[in-house]
Structures are given as C-alpha cells and as structure tokens.
Design a protein around this motif. Structure first.
Motif, mmCIF file in Angstrom:
data_model
loop_
_atom_site.group_PDB
_atom_site.id
_atom_site.type_symbol
_atom_site.label_atom_id
_atom_site.label_comp_id
_atom_site.label_asym_id
_atom_site.label_seq_id
_atom_site.Cartn_x
_atom_site.Cartn_y
_atom_site.Cartn_z
ATOM 1 N N SER A 80 44.523 34.531 28.233
ATOM 2 C CA SER A 80 44.599 35.800 28.505
ATOM 3 C C SER A 80 45.098 36.434 29.845
ATOM 4 C CB SER A 80 42.941 36.341 28.268
ATOM 5 O OG SER A 80 42.308 35.651 29.322
ATOM 6 N N PRO A 81 45.683 37.599 30.217
ATOM 7 C CA PRO A 81 46.325 37.756 31.351
ATOM 8 C C PRO A 81 45.148 38.031 32.241
ATOM 9 C CG PRO A 81 47.207 39.240 29.496
ATOM 10 C CD PRO A 81 46.220 38.522 28.824
ATOM 11 N N ARG A 82 45.439 37.861 33.648
ATOM 12 C CA ARG A 82 44.722 38.050 34.489
ATOM 13 C C ARG A 82 44.324 39.454 35.027
ATOM 14 N NH1 ARG A 82 43.703 33.585 37.748
ATOM 15 N NH2 ARG A 82 43.519 34.622 39.715
ATOM 16 N N SER A 83 45.530 40.060 34.674
ATOM 17 C CA SER A 83 45.598 41.762 34.803
ATOM 18 C C SER A 83 46.662 42.367 34.040
ATOM 19 C CB SER A 83 45.371 42.149 36.096
ATOM 20 O OG SER A 83 46.522 41.757 36.964
ATOM 21 N N PHE A 84 46.686 43.484 33.863
ATOM 22 C CA PHE A 84 47.833 44.123 33.262
ATOM 23 C C PHE A 84 47.890 45.606 33.232
ATOM 24 C CE2 PHE A 84 44.529 43.274 29.942
ATOM 25 C CZ PHE A 84 44.066 44.657 29.488
ATOM 26 N N ALA A 85 48.939 46.101 32.973
ATOM 27 C CA ALA A 85 49.196 47.603 33.321
ATOM 28 C C ALA A 85 49.620 48.282 31.947
ATOM 29 C CB ALA A 85 50.264 47.951 34.393
ATOM 30 N N ILE A 86 49.126 49.277 31.554
ATOM 31 C CA ILE A 86 49.451 49.916 30.525
ATOM 32 C C ILE A 86 49.607 51.328 30.616
ATOM 33 C CG2 ILE A 86 48.172 51.062 28.622
ATOM 34 C CD1 ILE A 86 46.455 48.886 27.703
ATOM 35 N N THR A 87 50.805 51.995 29.902
ATOM 36 C CA THR A 87 51.476 53.290 29.828
ATOM 37 C C THR A 87 51.015 53.546 28.581
ATOM 38 O OG1 THR A 87 52.948 52.590 31.410
ATOM 39 C CG2 THR A 87 53.325 54.455 30.261
ATOM 40 N N LEU A 88 50.717 54.837 28.486
ATOM 41 C CA LEU A 88 50.250 55.419 27.148
ATOM 42 C C LEU A 88 51.334 56.207 26.472
ATOM 43 C CD1 LEU A 88 46.727 57.328 28.227
ATOM 44 C CD2 LEU A 88 47.257 55.293 27.038
ATOM 45 N N ASP A 89 51.569 55.840 24.885
ATOM 46 C CA ASP A 89 52.251 56.674 24.430
ATOM 47 C C ASP A 89 51.201 57.033 23.142
ATOM 48 O OD1 ASP A 89 53.890 57.842 22.372
ATOM 49 O OD2 ASP A 89 55.433 56.141 22.594
ATOM 50 N N LEU A 90 50.796 58.437 23.303
ATOM 51 C CA LEU A 90 49.920 58.951 22.313
ATOM 52 C C LEU A 90 50.355 59.522 20.943
ATOM 53 C CD1 LEU A 90 47.593 61.045 25.155
ATOM 54 C CD2 LEU A 90 47.477 58.647 24.103
ATOM 55 N N SER A 170 38.916 37.218 33.481
ATOM 56 C CA SER A 170 39.765 35.658 33.766
ATOM 57 C C SER A 170 40.176 35.726 35.081
ATOM 58 C CB SER A 170 40.571 35.471 32.425
ATOM 59 O OG SER A 170 41.766 36.279 32.444
ATOM 60 N N SER A 171 40.630 36.681 35.588
ATOM 61 C CA SER A 171 41.227 36.596 37.099
ATOM 62 C C SER A 171 40.025 35.874 38.079
ATOM 63 C CB SER A 171 41.652 37.917 37.684
ATOM 64 O OG SER A 171 40.312 38.760 37.667
ATOM 65 N N SER A 172 38.999 35.631 37.594
ATOM 66 C CA SER A 172 37.860 35.304 38.571
ATOM 67 C C SER A 172 38.010 33.391 38.270
ATOM 68 C CB SER A 172 36.578 35.478 38.218
ATOM 69 O OG SER A 172 36.423 36.922 38.526
ATOM 70 N N LEU A 173 38.737 32.894 37.352
ATOM 71 C CA LEU A 173 39.003 31.515 37.227
ATOM 72 C C LEU A 173 39.399 30.922 38.608
ATOM 73 C CD1 LEU A 173 40.238 31.454 33.518
ATOM 74 C CD2 LEU A 173 38.204 30.436 34.076
ATOM 75 N N GLU A 238 50.329 36.776 34.180
ATOM 76 C CA GLU A 238 49.882 35.936 33.403
ATOM 77 C C GLU A 238 48.777 35.106 34.210
ATOM 78 O OE1 GLU A 238 53.660 33.825 32.580
ATOM 79 O OE2 GLU A 238 54.123 35.289 30.909
ATOM 80 N N GLN A 239 47.984 34.388 33.129
ATOM 81 C CA GLN A 239 47.007 33.382 33.654
ATOM 82 C C GLN A 239 47.642 32.204 34.313
ATOM 83 O OE1 GLN A 239 44.112 32.572 35.016
ATOM 84 N NE2 GLN A 239 43.573 33.769 33.388
ATOM 85 N N LEU A 240 46.881 31.531 35.265
ATOM 86 C CA LEU A 240 47.405 30.363 35.816
ATOM 87 C C LEU A 240 47.507 29.238 34.760
ATOM 88 C CD1 LEU A 240 45.005 29.983 38.845
ATOM 89 C CD2 LEU A 240 47.179 31.068 38.901
ATOM 90 N N SER A 241 48.654 28.319 35.054
ATOM 91 C CA SER A 241 48.956 27.221 34.148
ATOM 92 C C SER A 241 48.078 26.185 34.252
ATOM 93 C CB SER A 241 50.311 26.797 34.637
ATOM 94 O OG SER A 241 50.288 26.050 36.024
ATOM 95 N N ASP A 242 47.092 26.114 35.260
ATOM 96 C CA ASP A 242 45.724 25.224 34.960
ATOM 97 C C ASP A 242 45.064 25.592 33.724
ATOM 98 O OD1 ASP A 242 45.682 23.985 37.997
ATOM 99 O OD2 ASP A 242 46.706 25.667 37.739
ATOM 100 N N PHE A 243 44.962 26.755 33.386
ATOM 101 C CA PHE A 243 43.980 27.014 32.480
ATOM 102 C C PHE A 243 44.738 27.586 30.894
ATOM 103 C CE2 PHE A 243 42.073 28.609 36.572
ATOM 104 C CZ PHE A 243 41.087 27.493 36.705
ATOM 105 N N CYS A 244 46.163 27.652 31.200
ATOM 106 C CA CYS A 244 47.061 28.165 30.237
ATOM 107 C C CYS A 244 48.385 27.248 30.375
ATOM 108 C CB CYS A 244 47.324 29.302 30.003
ATOM 109 S SG CYS A 244 48.400 30.053 28.574
#
Length: 287
Positions: A80-90, A170-173, A238-244
């Motif tokens: 799972s990504p550690r963080s992400f940004a979303i832009t809305l298209d309603l 998952s960013s806390s891993l 993206e998640q660290l390669s240690d976990f992915c």
C-alpha cells in the motif's frame, strides 16, 4: 502521529455506513452523529432494495476472503502507498475504475447513494455532486480492526479539480523491525468515505470507495494517474522495498504533493477542521 479523540460526525457516519455495507455493527461503535436528523436516521431509512444490494456485496466479499487468507499465509507484504494525492473529477461514475485491474488489488467496491433532507434514500437521485464537504480515509487490517482514520478533511468545500493529500498508516512501518512485528501498520483494506451535495442543495450524496489489497509481495496497488470514480491519483509515494519487493527498482522519493485547491475555482472555502489524522482502533466485520 498521536491518537486523538474523534469529534466529528462524518467519522461516526462513515463507520456506520461502512458497517451497513459490510454486515454487523462494530463491537465498540462510535457515538452516533449529532449534527442533524438526516445524519442520525439515514441508515434506518435505507430501502429493502438497497439492503439487498448490500447483502450481495457482502456475499461476494465472503467468497473472496478464503483465497486471500491462504495467500497471506505463504507470503505477506505491504505494498500500500505510504501516502498519496487525489484530484477530484466529480463527473466520473463508478464505471471508471483503473484500480481494480492492478495486480496488488484484490477487489474494489464503489457505492454512491443520494438521500433527501430527512435521511431517506432516493433510488433514482442525481449521484453527481457539485461539491464535496467531507472526506475521510479509513484503513482496516486483515481481522477487521480500524487501524487508521485520516479525518482532516471533514469541513471542506472541494469541487472538480480540488486536490488533497492522504497519509497511510503504512508510512509508520520501520525498517528496524520485520513486517510480522508491525502488523498494526499494515492495512488490508482502505475506504474513502465522502459526503457531498448535488445540484439540489436539499439532497446529500454519500459515497463509499473501497479497495482491498492482496498483500502479495509482487503486486502494484495504486499508480499515479489511476482513476476510481471521483478519485484521480495525482501523486503516489510508494512503500519501501523492504516491505514491498515489487518496489525494489523505485524507492520512494518523498511525499506526493498537491496544491490543496481547485485548479480553476480557487481555494476550498474551509480549512481542515482536524489537525493530525487520528488512529483510533475499532472492530468491524472482516471482509
């Protein structure tokens, strides 16, 4: 990030709505929303047809669960990504979903419903919102426990073109420990819960966007450019390669960035009413 007491009605509504979709009540439910009668009575006003649709979704998830559990016993990772940004298209609908085909995604559920000002479901209501007033990210582990709630956007005025950042637990891993010792930071499901209004200001549009991670070690989960109904991923850490291990060739370079404002309509009218996102455990049925 320190846990804090949840004080916003949208979170309680989100957990109630997700529970209605997935089955039984949580073991320790949050206090009921108190902002208005329509929010307090919404679940009780759902029609029989809507409940039947929910039951069908639940049965499908139950059929999916056994092979997922078997896979996790042999190889378990967190992509799972550690963080992400979303832009809305309603203007997008549930038919638009480039997330589901990704190899690290087991399943997706998109549910958008319209309610009147008394909390009654409108089966043929206008499901295209003109504004989003609340966004909540909820992450759930493999045994049905809520392990992260990012409720910083519960008092906003987002429109098409608005962008915002969300951080996964998952960013806390930490690379100092094995993933087996940090399962409290490994989500198996993510839920984006949104509240908005359509062109009829007396009607509320409630959306629940669910994606289920396979937790495999070679699967791509979310990509920049992915679209899932109203959500367009405009940045992915993206998640660290240690976990992915699938990310071994592209270590994360930092958190995704977004403007936090619409591209053509100016800033959202309200700043996030919460500070740091909260992480308060709660039990809901395992999918």
């Amino acid at each position: 990030m320190k846990p804090r007491t949840l004080a916003f009605a949208p979170l309680a509504l989100a957990l109630t709505h997700i529970t209605t979709i997935h089955g039984n009540d949580p073991t320790t439910p949050p206090p009921p929303p108190a902002r208005s009668l329509r929010k307090e009575s919404r679940q009780e006003s759902l029609t029989a047809n809507y409940r039947n649709k929910i039951k069908q979704q639940e049965q499908l998830l139950q059929e999916l669960s056994p092979p997922l559990r078997k896979q996790r016993q042999s190889s378990f990772c967190s992509c799972s990504p550690r963080s992400f940004a979303i832009t809305l298209d309603l203007s997008n609908t549930c038919n638009i979903d480039t997330v589901k085909p990704n190899s690290g995604i087991a399943f997706t559920i998109c549910d958008v419903e319209v309610f009147d000002n008394l909390g009654n479901l409108i089966p043929s209501g206008d499901t295209i919102p003109t504004v989003i007033t609340s966004v909540t990210l909820i992450e759930i582990n493999s045994v049905g426990k809520v392990i992260n709630v990012d409720d910083q956007y519960t008092n906003v005025n987002f429109v098409t073109g608005s962008s915002f950042n969300l951080e996964s637990i998952s960013s806390s891993l930490s690379t100092n420990s094995s993933i087996e010792d940090q399962l409290q930071f490994v989500p198996s499901r993510a839920v984006l819960f949104m509240i908005g209004q359509n062109a009829n200001e007396e009607e509320e549009v409630i959306a629940t966007f669910v994606w289920i991670y396979s937790n495999s070690c070679d699967g791509v989960t979310l990509n920049e450019g992915d679209e899932y109904s109203w959500n367009v991923w405009s940045g992915v850490e993206e998640q660290l390669s240690d976990f992915c291990p699938a990310n071994a060739s592209s270590e994360p370079s930092g958190q995704p960035t977004s403007s936090g404002q619409p591209s053509s309509s100016g800033r959202p009218s309200s700043q996030p009413s919460g500070g740091q996102p909260s992480r308060q455990p709660s039990e809901i049925p395992s999918l």
